[in-house]
Scaffold this active site. Structure first.
Site, PDB file in Angstrom:
ATOM      1  N   ASP A 198       0.838  -1.364   0.297  1.00 18.12           N
ATOM      2  CA  ASP A 198      -0.071  -0.345  -0.038  1.00 18.12           C
ATOM      3  C   ASP A 198       0.515   0.906   0.216  1.00 18.12           C
ATOM      4  O   ASP A 198       2.204   1.553   1.267  1.00 18.12           O
ATOM      5  CB  ASP A 198      -0.591   0.035   1.195  1.00 18.12           C
ATOM      6  N   ASP A 204      -2.665   2.370  -6.633  1.00 19.35           N
ATOM      7  CA  ASP A 204      -1.592   2.313  -5.274  1.00 19.35           C
ATOM      8  C   ASP A 204      -1.687   1.150  -4.119  1.00 19.35           C
ATOM      9  O   ASP A 204      -0.837   1.245  -3.089  1.00 19.35           O
ATOM     10  CB  ASP A 204      -2.055   3.930  -4.410  1.00 19.35           C
ATOM     11  N   GLU A 205      -2.536  -0.029  -4.469  1.00 21.89           N
ATOM     12  CA  GLU A 205      -2.796  -1.354  -3.822  1.00 21.89           C
ATOM     13  C   GLU A 205      -2.377  -2.223  -4.290  1.00 21.89           C
ATOM     14  O   GLU A 205      -3.601  -1.830  -4.966  1.00 21.89           O
ATOM     15  CB  GLU A 205      -3.167  -0.706  -1.937  1.00 21.89           C
TER      16      GLU A 205
END
Length: 356
Positions: A8, A103-104
């Protein structure tokens, strides 16, 4: 026993802006729409979070909490480009990758022989590579299953790692607050709390049949998670038909303006999920879903090949015509993907959305 890593990125959009604009590093910064246009905060840096600013918050309210908040509109094309760079880093370690957004992502390294098969060392090396090549930090959670890895990645943010081994997973899970379980949002959490259930251990002590009766289809999911059970495989190569985001509201909303504000809040999340699933933003339809306080719902979906936030507003207006006098308890946005998209159908519920 599986070895799952959840990576993350730390306040991703804001981190990119701080990297490229050093003057932003020590001041409260947020990415989002302007207050005079009923904008919503997409994300913010950790300085802003000290003032109480959070993602999905109305920009006008964020300004009240933090008058010195610096607001930038964001550069989605750049965020997508860097996300693809990070994905290429992941591929050095495994091809079993499930991107959740720009983003993850989840990585399954169960069969990896790198670092003598140590998932911890693999996660550390991934974080090192990301920082060296992008000058951005990432946090990681390592665990035997997906949901524990996701929770673990948040334990030592920012720029940290948390490892939950098979031997420690049970002790870690049973003390978790139920609000930590992905999918348990404000509405569900309030119902759990009203039943005297606050931790996973509380659920373990509760009769299963009564619990399932109270929560329906979601009951077994909460029950399993409270026992540390999550047998879901990573979704890496099946056909995805659509991508959607929705939010169940703690209190019904009753005005068109509130619905528009919710659309503004959900749209950046949808865009991020879509870019992770279909980097070229190829779509074939857009849709809006409303669920009313009588638990009836309506969906308006039309063919549309160019993603357009304004078109969502048109669909929302059409859906609102069916509302009558009913309150609204859920708002959702979705896009249909072309049949060639090599990904799988998924709807994300953000009633529990965590701030990263």
């Amino acid at each position: 026993m599986r070895k799952i890593i959840h990576i993350d990125m730390d306040c991703y959009y804001a981190a990119v802006e701080m990297r490229d604009n050093p003057q932003y590093r020590d001041i409260p910064l947020a990415i989002g729409g302007s207050a005079d246009r009923r904008g919503v905060i997409s994300t913010c840096n950790y300085v802003a979070r000290k003032y109480g600013v959070r993602s999905a918050m109305a920009t006008a309210y964020a300004r009240k909490l933090c008058p010195d908040l610096v607001l930038v509109p964001g550069r989605m094309a750049l965020y997508s480009e860097i996300s693809q760079q990070i994905r290429k880093i992941f591929l050095r370690y495994t091809d079993k990758i499930e991107p959740l957004s720009l983003d993850e992502a989840y990585l399954d390294v169960t069969d990896s022989e790198l670092f003598s098969g140590s998932a911890t060392l693999i996660a550390q090396d991934i974080r090192r590579a990301i920082f060296e090549e992008t000058q951005l930090t990432a946090s990681a959670g390592v665990a035997p299953c997906k949901f524990v890895a996701k929770i673990a990645s948040d334990e030592n943010k920012p720029n940290g790692i948390c490892v939950i081994t098979p031997d420690t997973q049970d002790a870690f899970v049973k003390t978790l607050a139920l609000g930590k379980i992905p999918g348990v949002g404000k509405v569900t959490l309030q119902k759990l709390n009203n039943m005297g259930l606050f931790t996973c251990q509380d659920v373990r002590d509760y009769p299963l049949d009564a619990f399932v009766k109270a929560f329906g289809k979601f009951g077994p999911v909460i029950w399993d998670r409270s026992h540390g059970i999550d047998e879901r495989e990573l979704s890496v190569s099946r056909k995805r038909k659509s991508v959607g985001v929705e939010r169940t509201l703690a209190q019904d909303i009753t005005t068109d303006e509130e619905c528009l504000a919710m659309l503004e809040s959900l749209y950046p999340k949808l865009l991020s999920r879509l870019e992770a699933a279909s980097p070229k933003l190829a779509i074939q339809s857009q849709g809006v879903k409303l669920k009313f306080n009588d638990f009836q719902q309506t969906t308006v979906e039309h063919r549309h090949q160019v993603l357009d936030k304004t078109y969502f507003k048109t669909l929302l207006s059409e859906a609102l015509e069916r509302r009558g006098t009913r309150g609204i308890r859920l708002v959702g946005l979705s896009v249909g993907l072309p049949e060639t998209a090599d990904v799988q159908q998924m709807v994300f519920n953000f009633e529990h959305e965590q701030n990263r």
